[in-house]
Design a protein around this motif. Structure first.
Motif, PDB file in Angstrom:
ATOM      1  N   VAL A  13     -15.482  34.789   1.600  1.00  0.00           N
ATOM      2  CA  VAL A  13     -16.689  35.608   1.485  1.00  0.00           C
ATOM      3  C   VAL A  13     -17.965  34.785   1.590  1.00  0.00           C
ATOM      4  CG1 VAL A  13     -15.592  37.511   0.239  1.00  0.00           C
ATOM      5  CG2 VAL A  13     -16.604  35.605  -1.034  1.00  0.00           C
ATOM      6  N   SER A  14     -17.877  33.466   1.430  1.00  0.00           N
ATOM      7  CA  SER A  14     -19.072  32.632   1.573  1.00  0.00           C
ATOM      8  C   SER A  14     -19.590  32.658   3.012  1.00  0.00           C
ATOM      9  CB  SER A  14     -18.796  31.193   1.139  1.00  0.00           C
ATOM     10  OG  SER A  14     -17.987  30.518   2.088  1.00  0.00           O
ATOM     11  N   PHE A  15     -18.751  33.039   3.957  1.00  0.00           N
ATOM     12  CA  PHE A  15     -19.177  33.106   5.358  1.00  0.00           C
ATOM     13  C   PHE A  15     -20.150  34.255   5.618  1.00  0.00           C
ATOM     14  CE2 PHE A  15     -15.794  30.145   5.832  1.00  0.00           C
ATOM     15  CZ  PHE A  15     -16.092  29.420   6.962  1.00  0.00           C
ATOM     16  N   THR A  16     -20.298  35.166   4.669  1.00  0.00           N
ATOM     17  CA  THR A  16     -21.276  36.247   4.843  1.00  0.00           C
ATOM     18  C   THR A  16     -22.702  35.709   4.843  1.00  0.00           C
ATOM     19  OG1 THR A  16     -21.386  36.712   2.470  1.00  0.00           O
ATOM     20  CG2 THR A  16     -19.803  38.004   3.772  1.00  0.00           C
ATOM     21  N   HIS A  17     -22.881  34.465   4.386  1.00  0.00           N
ATOM     22  CA  HIS A  17     -24.206  33.862   4.305  1.00  0.00           C
ATOM     23  C   HIS A  17     -24.370  32.671   5.248  1.00  0.00           C
ATOM     24  CE1 HIS A  17     -24.758  36.381   0.842  1.00  0.00           C
ATOM     25  NE2 HIS A  17     -23.659  35.882   0.307  1.00  0.00           N
ATOM     26  N   ARG A  18     -23.376  32.362   6.040  1.00  0.00           N
ATOM     27  CA  ARG A  18     -23.448  31.208   6.950  1.00  0.00           C
ATOM     28  C   ARG A  18     -23.885  31.648   8.344  1.00  0.00           C
ATOM     29  NH1 ARG A  18     -18.305  27.370   5.408  1.00  0.00           N
ATOM     30  NH2 ARG A  18     -18.511  27.603   3.175  1.00  0.00           N
ATOM     31  N   GLY A  19     -24.485  30.749   9.064  1.00  0.00           N
ATOM     32  CA  GLY A  19     -24.883  31.042  10.434  1.00  0.00           C
ATOM     33  C   GLY A  19     -25.924  32.137  10.512  1.00  0.00           C
ATOM     34  N   LYS A  20     -25.819  32.944  11.570  1.00  0.00           N
ATOM     35  CA  LYS A  20     -26.772  34.034  11.799  1.00  0.00           C
ATOM     36  C   LYS A  20     -26.024  35.356  11.910  1.00  0.00           C
ATOM     37  CE  LYS A  20     -30.013  31.105  14.187  1.00  0.00           C
ATOM     38  NZ  LYS A  20     -30.871  30.912  15.344  1.00  0.00           N
ATOM     39  N   VAL A  32     -15.925  38.641   8.602  1.00  0.00           N
ATOM     40  CA  VAL A  32     -15.524  38.476   7.203  1.00  0.00           C
ATOM     41  C   VAL A  32     -15.033  39.836   6.732  1.00  0.00           C
ATOM     42  CG1 VAL A  32     -16.229  37.763   4.902  1.00  0.00           C
ATOM     43  CG2 VAL A  32     -17.344  36.754   6.910  1.00  0.00           C
ATOM     44  N   THR A  33     -13.802  39.891   6.244  1.00  0.00           N
ATOM     45  CA  THR A  33     -13.243  41.159   5.788  1.00  0.00           C
ATOM     46  C   THR A  33     -12.976  41.113   4.294  1.00  0.00           C
ATOM     47  OG1 THR A  33     -10.949  40.486   6.222  1.00  0.00           O
ATOM     48  CG2 THR A  33     -12.119  41.588   8.012  1.00  0.00           C
ATOM     49  N   SER A  34     -12.987  42.287   3.701  1.00  0.00           N
ATOM     50  CA  SER A  34     -12.657  42.398   2.282  1.00  0.00           C
ATOM     51  C   SER A  34     -11.151  42.578   2.140  1.00  0.00           C
ATOM     52  CB  SER A  34     -13.386  43.589   1.666  1.00  0.00           C
ATOM     53  OG  SER A  34     -12.974  44.785   2.283  1.00  0.00           O
ATOM     54  N   ARG A  35     -10.643  42.144   1.025  1.00  0.00           N
ATOM     55  CA  ARG A  35      -9.242  42.369   0.680  1.00  0.00           C
ATOM     56  C   ARG A  35      -9.126  42.262  -0.827  1.00  0.00           C
ATOM     57  NH1 ARG A  35      -6.416  37.910  -0.889  1.00  0.00           N
ATOM     58  NH2 ARG A  35      -7.259  35.897  -0.301  1.00  0.00           N
ATOM     59  N   LYS A  36      -8.060  42.777  -1.353  1.00  0.00           N
ATOM     60  CA  LYS A  36      -7.849  42.722  -2.797  1.00  0.00           C
ATOM     61  C   LYS A  36      -7.830  41.266  -3.246  1.00  0.00           C
ATOM     62  CE  LYS A  36      -4.794  44.367  -6.409  1.00  0.00           C
ATOM     63  NZ  LYS A  36      -3.581  45.113  -6.728  1.00  0.00           N
ATOM     64  N   GLY A  37      -8.687  40.930  -4.185  1.00  0.00           N
ATOM     65  CA  GLY A  37      -8.726  39.577  -4.718  1.00  0.00           C
ATOM     66  C   GLY A  37      -9.609  38.613  -3.952  1.00  0.00           C
ATOM     67  N   ARG A  73     -13.170  47.519   6.890  1.00  0.00           N
ATOM     68  CA  ARG A  73     -12.988  46.381   5.985  1.00  0.00           C
ATOM     69  C   ARG A  73     -13.929  45.220   6.288  1.00  0.00           C
ATOM     70  NH1 ARG A  73      -7.080  44.370   5.923  1.00  0.00           N
ATOM     71  NH2 ARG A  73      -8.129  42.758   4.745  1.00  0.00           N
ATOM     72  N   VAL A  74     -14.575  45.232   7.439  1.00  0.00           N
ATOM     73  CA  VAL A  74     -15.468  44.126   7.806  1.00  0.00           C
ATOM     74  C   VAL A  74     -16.766  44.241   7.011  1.00  0.00           C
ATOM     75  CG1 VAL A  74     -16.738  42.994   9.657  1.00  0.00           C
ATOM     76  CG2 VAL A  74     -14.474  43.946  10.116  1.00  0.00           C
ATOM     77  N   ILE A  75     -17.098  43.179   6.292  1.00  0.00           N
ATOM     78  CA  ILE A  75     -18.328  43.181   5.510  1.00  0.00           C
ATOM     79  C   ILE A  75     -19.432  42.396   6.205  1.00  0.00           C
ATOM     80  CG2 ILE A  75     -17.214  43.659   3.309  1.00  0.00           C
ATOM     81  CD1 ILE A  75     -17.296  40.680   2.669  1.00  0.00           C
ATOM     82  N   ALA A  76     -19.087  41.577   7.203  1.00  0.00           N
ATOM     83  CA  ALA A  76     -20.120  40.842   7.944  1.00  0.00           C
ATOM     84  C   ALA A  76     -19.542  40.299   9.242  1.00  0.00           C
ATOM     85  CB  ALA A  76     -20.654  39.680   7.119  1.00  0.00           C
ATOM     86  N   TYR A  77     -20.403  40.279  10.249  1.00  0.00           N
ATOM     87  CA  TYR A  77     -20.141  39.562  11.501  1.00  0.00           C
ATOM     88  C   TYR A  77     -21.194  38.465  11.578  1.00  0.00           C
ATOM     89  CZ  TYR A  77     -17.235  43.493  13.080  1.00  0.00           C
ATOM     90  OH  TYR A  77     -16.262  44.451  13.203  1.00  0.00           O
ATOM     91  N   ARG A  78     -20.781  37.243  11.903  1.00  0.00           N
ATOM     92  CA  ARG A  78     -21.712  36.119  11.915  1.00  0.00           C
ATOM     93  C   ARG A  78     -21.471  35.230  13.128  1.00  0.00           C
ATOM     94  NH1 ARG A  78     -25.606  36.848   8.160  1.00  0.00           N
ATOM     95  NH2 ARG A  78     -25.945  34.600   8.108  1.00  0.00           N
ATOM     96  N   TYR A  79     -22.565  34.679  13.668  1.00  0.00           N
ATOM     97  CA  TYR A  79     -22.488  33.603  14.666  1.00  0.00           C
ATOM     98  C   TYR A  79     -22.653  32.304  13.910  1.00  0.00           C
ATOM     99  CZ  TYR A  79     -23.239  36.987  18.450  1.00  0.00           C
ATOM    100  OH  TYR A  79     -23.126  38.027  19.330  1.00  0.00           O
ATOM    101  N   LEU A  80     -21.723  31.366  14.121  1.00  0.00           N
ATOM    102  CA  LEU A  80     -21.816  30.072  13.435  1.00  0.00           C
ATOM    103  C   LEU A  80     -22.300  28.997  14.374  1.00  0.00           C
ATOM    104  CD1 LEU A  80     -18.577  30.089  11.303  1.00  0.00           C
ATOM    105  CD2 LEU A  80     -20.855  30.814  10.673  1.00  0.00           C
TER     106      LEU A  80
END
Length: 80
Positions: A13-20, A32-37, A73-80
């Motif tokens: 989930v830290s990838f939701t804040h990386r890149g653009k 970045v997708t969500s999942r149980k835990g 389930r996708v919480i973010a798409y990011r370019y790194l």
């Protein structure tokens, strides 16, 4: 378990804040997708006929694999 290595958060989930931010429909971006835990992260290679991302990632029985994930389930798409 230590989630920090070299000062960086290793959780998916830290990838939701990386890149653009990237738009839905991107390829060669990170999803970045969500999942149980926690979450899951991988590279988007395309989309199926229902618009769900096809993601290349690890943790498929300790191997790199390809999976289709529900777009809701996708919480973010990011370019790194």
């Amino acid at each position: 378990m230590n989630m920090l290595v070299g000062g960086e958060d290793r959780r998916a989930v830290s990838f939701t804040h990386r890149g653009k931010p990237a738009p839905y429909g991107c390829t060669n971006c990170v999803a970045v997708t969500s999942r149980k835990g926690g979450g899951h992260v991988g590279v988007v290679s395309g989309y199926d006929v229902k618009g769900n991302p096809i993601i290349i990632s690890g943790n498929h029985n300790r191997k790199v694999g390809v999976g289709v994930y529900a777009k809701r389930r996708v919480i973010a798409y990011r370019y790194l």
